[in-house]
Write an enzyme that holds these catalytic residues in place. Structure first.
Site, PDB file in Angstrom:
ATOM      1  CE1 TYR A  94       7.585 -26.787  55.348  1.00  0.00           C
ATOM      2  CE2 TYR A  94       6.452 -28.021  57.144  1.00  0.00           C
ATOM      3  CZ  TYR A  94       6.258 -27.343  55.858  1.00  0.00           C
ATOM      4  OH  TYR A  94       5.068 -26.893  55.395  1.00  0.00           O
ATOM      5  CE  LYS A 142       6.209 -23.644  56.248  1.00  0.00           C
ATOM      6  NZ  LYS A 142       5.679 -22.452  55.221  1.00  0.00           N
TER       7      LYS A 142
END
Ligand code: NAP
Length: 259
Positions: A158, A162
């Protein structure tokens, strides 16, 4: 306050959570809004709310992780709504589906996270550029995360996706700066959505405290944000008034991140 009349927006992952709030806010500002996700009932509900408010909306059900799906969705939207002026890359998956330390990380989950959170925004951005170039006007808004700037414990994929999305945002922003196209990111902190509920459940278990205790301590202001706290920034970035803002990554996070 900001008018998006005559603009066409595409919001991915708009069936619920942050994407839904952004789709409703863009429609309120006058945009014709195309929305996509896998769950038809959630999309139908968003379309019906927009139409009841006098707006125009179109839903296309798709799994954006399927090869070719992002460009298929875009083609269907453009055929019915016209060229997309505002692309909001919001669909994504969180760390909470399979949180683990890197040594035990699931490789398939790594690939899926990078695909949905980074590669799909790249593919859609690339696909909307020709018509934006032709119009000399466009807005690309990437929903990143504060984990685009800080780590996510047991959420390496994640955080990497990002951080990558911010790299994509800044690079594309420079490449199209002279074309009337701006590219920006919004970096939410913890927002009260299904995705974040799952993460809180995991953190509560890991830390041996209650869900409510984790939630209360999430931000210096206290508690979590709501999707409606994120949406106004998307409307602003989509507007003419934000024409000189590009390559930025705005935190909306209740004070979690102070840089
Ligand atoms: P959410 O409530 O889980 O909503 C995610 C949306 O994306 C849903 O509409 C979902 O619909 C769609 N989606 C997921 N996988 C998809 C796929 N394979 N194909 C098409 N659509 C897909 O999540 P959220 O919290 O609103 O998150 C939205 C964005 O904000 C994400 O990029 C997330 O990383 C970011 N964000 C969230 C938080 C937070 O605390 N909530 C914080 C920072 C950043 P279906 O499941 O029906 O496909």
């Amino acid at each position: 306050m900001f008018s998006l009349k005559d603009r066409v927006a595409l919001v991915t992952g708009a069936g619920r959570g942050i994407g839904r709030a952004i789709a409703l806010a863009l429609a309120d500002a006058g945009a014709r809004v195309g929305i996509t996700a896998r769950t038809a009932e959630e999309l139908d509900d968003v379309v019906s709310v927009i139409r009841k408010g006098g707006g125009e909306a179109l839903a296309v059900v798709a799994d954006l992780g399927r090869k070719g799906a992002p460009t298929d969705v875009l083609q269907q939207m453009q055929a019915k709504l016209g060229a997309v002026d505002v692309l909001v890359n919001n669909a994504g998956i969180g760390s909470s589906s399979d949180p683990r330390p890197i040594a035990q990380f699931n490789d398939d989950f790594w690939d899926l996270t990078i695909l949905l959170n980074l590669t799909v925004p790249y593919q859609l951005s690339k696909a909307v550029l020709p018509t934006m170039h032709a119009k000399k006007w466009g807005r690309i808004i990437n929903i990143a995360s504060i984990n685009g700037k800080t780590p996510s414990l047991h959420g390496a994929a994640y955080a990497a996706s990002k951080h990558g999305l911010l790299g994509l945002t800044r690079t594309l922003a420079l490449e199209v700066a002279k074309e009337g196209i701006t590219v920006n990111a919004i970096c939410p902190g913890p927002v009260h959505t299904l995705m974040n509920d799952r993460r809180l459940e995991y953190d509560a278990k890991r830390r041996g405290i209650s869900f409510a205790e984790v939630e209360q301590g999430m931000t210096p202001i206290g508690g979590r944000l709501e999707p409606e706290d994120i949406a106004p920034m998307a409307v602003y970035l989509a507007s003419n008034e934000a024409r000189m803002i590009t390559g930025q990554a705005y935190n909306i996070c209740g004070g979690v991140l102070l840089y």
